[in-house]
Structure formats: C-alpha cells, structure tokens
Design a protein around this motif. Structure first.
Motif, PDB file in Angstrom:
ATOM      1  N   GLN A 208       0.532  -1.695  -0.305  1.00 48.65           N
ATOM      2  CA  GLN A 208       0.437  -0.036   0.011  1.00 48.65           C
ATOM      3  C   GLN A 208       0.976   1.747  -0.205  1.00 48.65           C
ATOM      4  OE1 GLN A 208      -2.650  -0.974   3.346  1.00 48.65           O
ATOM      5  NE2 GLN A 208      -4.167   0.980   2.379  1.00 48.65           N
ATOM      6  N   LYS A 209       0.872   2.232  -1.063  1.00 46.24           N
ATOM      7  CA  LYS A 209       1.704   3.478  -1.225  1.00 46.24           C
ATOM      8  C   LYS A 209       0.537   4.909  -1.015  1.00 46.24           C
ATOM      9  CE  LYS A 209       5.815   5.201  -2.189  1.00 46.24           C
ATOM     10  NZ  LYS A 209       6.455   5.988  -3.565  1.00 46.24           N
ATOM     11  N   ASP A 210       0.916   4.995  -0.644  1.00 47.12           N
ATOM     12  CA  ASP A 210      -0.183   6.996  -0.293  1.00 47.12           C
ATOM     13  C   ASP A 210      -1.498   6.123  -0.466  1.00 47.12           C
ATOM     14  OD1 ASP A 210       2.281   8.357  -0.472  1.00 47.12           O
ATOM     15  OD2 ASP A 210       2.479   8.579  -2.016  1.00 47.12           O
TER      16      ASP A 210
ATOM     17  N   ARG B  21      12.318  -8.596   4.442  1.00 43.60           N
ATOM     18  CA  ARG B  21      12.907  -9.016   4.986  1.00 43.60           C
ATOM     19  C   ARG B  21      11.831  -8.642   6.472  1.00 43.60           C
ATOM     20  NH1 ARG B  21      17.835  -6.116   7.290  1.00 43.60           N
ATOM     21  NH2 ARG B  21      18.549  -7.252   9.064  1.00 43.60           N
ATOM     22  N   ASP B  22      11.616 -10.118   7.277  1.00 43.25           N
ATOM     23  CA  ASP B  22      10.388 -10.278   8.056  1.00 43.25           C
ATOM     24  C   ASP B  22      10.594  -9.481   9.198  1.00 43.25           C
ATOM     25  OD1 ASP B  22       8.111 -11.772   9.211  1.00 43.25           O
ATOM     26  OD2 ASP B  22       9.602 -12.188  10.613  1.00 43.25           O
ATOM     27  N   SER B  23       9.599  -8.704   9.404  1.00 42.90           N
ATOM     28  CA  SER B  23       9.485  -7.742  10.650  1.00 42.90           C
ATOM     29  C   SER B  23       8.746  -8.116  12.228  1.00 42.90           C
ATOM     30  CB  SER B  23       9.039  -6.495  10.093  1.00 42.90           C
ATOM     31  OG  SER B  23       8.059  -6.463  10.420  1.00 42.90           O
ATOM     32  N   GLY B 150       0.207 -11.113   6.419  1.00 40.53           N
ATOM     33  CA  GLY B 150       1.730 -11.420   6.233  1.00 40.53           C
ATOM     34  C   GLY B 150       1.961  -9.968   6.203  1.00 40.53           C
ATOM     35  N   VAL B 151       1.044  -9.114   5.391  1.00 43.65           N
ATOM     36  CA  VAL B 151       1.481  -7.473   5.254  1.00 43.65           C
ATOM     37  C   VAL B 151       1.783  -6.645   6.659  1.00 43.65           C
ATOM     38  CG1 VAL B 151       0.383  -4.944   4.145  1.00 43.65           C
ATOM     39  CG2 VAL B 151       0.652  -7.464   3.014  1.00 43.65           C
ATOM     40  N   PRO B 152       2.683  -6.552   6.403  1.00 46.71           N
ATOM     41  CA  PRO B 152       3.003  -5.857   8.205  1.00 46.71           C
ATOM     42  C   PRO B 152       2.083  -5.557   8.619  1.00 46.71           C
ATOM     43  CG  PRO B 152       5.223  -5.713   7.041  1.00 46.71           C
ATOM     44  CD  PRO B 152       3.967  -6.200   6.044  1.00 46.71           C
ATOM     45  N   ALA B 157      -2.253  -4.954  13.023  1.00 46.91           N
ATOM     46  CA  ALA B 157      -3.845  -4.982  13.908  1.00 46.91           C
ATOM     47  C   ALA B 157      -4.593  -5.709  13.825  1.00 46.91           C
ATOM     48  CB  ALA B 157      -4.581  -4.034  11.835  1.00 46.91           C
ATOM     49  N   MET B 158      -4.034  -7.247  12.465  1.00 47.07           N
ATOM     50  CA  MET B 158      -4.702  -8.050  13.577  1.00 47.07           C
ATOM     51  C   MET B 158      -4.319  -8.892  14.758  1.00 47.07           C
ATOM     52  SD  MET B 158      -5.309 -10.479  10.116  1.00 47.07           S
ATOM     53  CE  MET B 158      -6.306 -10.036   8.608  1.00 47.07           C
TER      54      MET B 158
END
Lengths: 240, 240
Positions: A208-210, B21-23, B150-152, B157-158
């Motif tokens: 997601q960007k802007d 890079r996993d966060s 997977g999106v950080p 949030a989950m």
C-alpha cells in the motif's frame, strides 16, 4: 539437476522474547539464493537443550545443509556446541586446534585465556573449524550442520568463510513487475500464468503506498527465456 | 502457575528467498512477552501445501497457541486458509459472514467483488473471524491457530484484534545491566549467579562498540524481589 536444499536454525531466548531483532535469517537467505542453494525452512528455538537437539536432528535429516546461528560464546547460556555433539552422538571437549587459535589471540590482546573463554574451544570430534576473521573464536561444521555465532558481524563473516566450500546450484533467475493495482484485480491472469508456466515460481507481494494498492509480481526460474516469456505475457495482458 | 505457550509460523517464499525481510516475528514476540504468553518456537516455511500442513499440525499439538502470518490474500499463491482447514480436517468454502464484510467494503470503494477477491472469504467451518481494521479481509482462529495476513500493517492490526481475547500469564519482569567487559571476563560470576537463582532466566548478549567489547546482562523472572536480588549481587561482584 535440482539445487541443494537448506534449513536454518536460529538459537536464542533473546529473539523469542522480542528483545533482539534477528537479522541473520535475512542475510543468510540472500546469500544462499545467490549461490543457488534453496533455503526451505527456518526454525527459531530458545536456549534449551532438548529443543535444540530435536531441531538439529529433524533439520539435518530433511535437508542437504543446516546453518545455525547463536549460542557459541563463553557464557553459561551458550550451549549450542554441546547440543550439536549430542545430536550427532559425538564426543566434545576443548580441542587443540581451536585452543591454539584462542591462545594466540589472547596473547596478542593481553587478555587471559581463562576457563570461560576456553569454552569457545569446545569442538565436537570430527568437526571442521569455520574461520572467524572478526573475533577469532571459530564456528564449525559437523556432518551437514554449519554452526556459527549469533552476533551479526561474526555470523556474516562465518557465512562468507563457509559458503565458498559448498557446492551450489544454478542460481534462480528472477524478474519483477510493479503493478499499481490491487491484487484482486490481477489474480485471475496471474493464476492462469502460473498454470501455463509450471516450471516457474510466480509470487505476488502486495503493498500500500499513499493510500493506493499495488503488488510486485516476481517470476523466478532456472531458464531465462522462460522467465522472459512469462513477464512479457503478463505485461501485455495487464496493458503495461 | 505456568504461562501459556505459543509458536509462530511465518508462511512465504519471499522470506526464504531473501527478497523480503520479515518484521512480523519481532512484533509478535514483543507483544506476546508483554501479555505473559511464552513464545517458544518460530518456523518459516514456503508457499508449499505439504510443508504448511505438517508445520501447523506439529505446532498446534505442541503449544497452547499458534500464530501464522502470510498467504491469505486473493492470488493463486495464497493457500494458507485451505492448508489450515486440511490440517484440522475441516471443510472450507466462501462463508456468508466474511463475504458480507468484503461486499460492504467493495460497495463502498466501488471495486468489484470478483472471484479472486472472494477467495479472501474462504474460511474453514467452525473458525471465528479476526477483525482487520486496515483492509477488511478477515483473519480467523480455528482451534488454537490464529491465522493472520503477512503485510506488516495488517498483521499488526490483527494481532491487536486477537490478543485481548486470549488469557495471558504473569508478564516476566526483567532488569538489565550493561557491562563494558568481554563476556569471557564475566562468564564465571554469571554462571554462579544462574546456578544460585534457578528460578530466573539470565542471559548475556555481547556487543562490540568502538572496538571495545561489552555485554548486556538480562535477568528475567516472575518475582520482582528475586530479579532485584540477582541484579544487585551481580553489580556488586563486578564492582559496578
């Protein structure tokens, strides 16, 4: 010919407690990919003998190579070398070659080679030392397990020491396409592409960007012409 | 009373190839520690059905909770929900409650709820939805497995949605001492301390700064008075 497979085992309570952010996995993953070694699994366990021994046995049996990080320093919580020996039912003691490396180093720096530091010369019987150009205390390879330090600068130096000794495979070629549409818009052509190119790995990585949605489409495979063909078709279908 | 235990399963080729890079591991580790849930193992596997199903079964059987990240989007490589269903031998299909969430969202944004996006409403029978305030498509809990994106930003949030629903334990208290000496100088008093305080976890995390060696000593335990006593003794023994 298929590429060699690998797993990584990260050892340390500090990673699992969230105190320390691991960076060794990301480093090793990139280096193995460059060398055509296929990293298929990573595990992280704490400083617990039973957990380490069980993970080493499971991974060593399932993959061509296992790379470990952490737990080879001089303190009481550094138990990796003893656990690797236990996993392979090898004996372990202070070894003359490792002791000589440490003795020369501490003679140079003027520090004492005390009992704690001598722990870093405990190497399982039959292991080959891995050079540590940063802080001298060596890693080692026993069977198909490569045992390295957790401190990132030392880990990275040891990876650089050990990787050239391994036989790699054909590095995967990859191309990517940045698409400024939500994944839901492009999923159908992507699925058809994946079905028509079963020899390629086609991944979609959303971002997601802007406030706008997009995805990086990554196509990977051993043959450049096939990767080219897939990317060309996808760009045409998406009108890019 | 012992604290609940947990494992994490990170799913995604992009982590193993070194592309991303996993966060999420670092984030979850910190959040679980705050809540007194003891993260004991992390595994990372690729987008491979057999590997995901085997890891879910192994971890689900061994720990009180399992948290997964990755593989629940709309594209062909998003196979996590189907793998979780397979691991529990549950049926899976587009579910009305999840479909309603997506339909309302896409009606608002004007995008089409097409077949690919409907994949995100595939939820195993018997699962409870996990709220996704960022991008609507829900995660879910089936048995003791909490399945998240997977999106950080979405993963975080989950995690914030699901953690308050779980019973935590007593958060571990911790104190640390920064010592500007090599670990080899302090290993002996540290080992004696660990032997005298078997109820505490005592870790030593070495670092190098401007050419000098140091270590952060971290003492953790459930009782503040014991942690105090250990840190006080160590500081005195080291002349700090």
């Amino acid at each position: 010919m298929t590429n060699p497979t690998a797993a990584m085992l990260v050892i340390g309570d500090e990673i699992l407690s969230g105190r320390t952010r691991d960076s060794n996995m990301y480093h090793l993953a990139g280096e193995l990919t460059k060398q055509g070694i296929d990293l298929q699994e990573v595990r992280v366990v704490g400083d617990e003998r039973a957990a380490i021994v069980a993970a080493v046995r499971a991974l060593s049996g399932a993959y061509d190579h296992v790379f470990t990080s952490g737990g080879i320093g001089p303190t009481h919580d550094d138990i990796t070398a003893d656990c690797i020996a236990a996993a392979f039912e090898a004996t372990i003691d202070v070894r003359a070659d490792a002791r000589a490396l440490l003795a020369a180093h501490y003679a140079r720096t003027g520090a004492e080679l005390n009992e704690a530091r001598l722990r870093m010369a405990r190497i399982p019987e039959g292991a080959t030392l891995i050079d540590n150009p940063v802080s001298v205390a060596p890693g080692f390879t026993l069977g198909n397990v490569h045992v390295m330090a957790g401190v990132p600068a030392v880990f990275e130096a040891m990876v650089a020491s050990v990787l050239p000794t391994l036989t790699g495979g054909a590095p995967l070629l990859s191309q990517s396409l940045r698409v400024m549409r939500g994944e839901g818009e492009i999923a159908t052509p992507l699925a058809a592409l994946a079905a028509d190119f079963p020899d390629l790995s086609i991944g979609s990585y959303p971002f997601q960007k802007d406030g706008a949605y997009g995805a990086n489409i990554v196509v990977r495979g051993a043959e450049g012409a096939r990767v080219d063909a897939a990317i060309t078709r996808l760009a045409r279908e998406l009108g890019l």
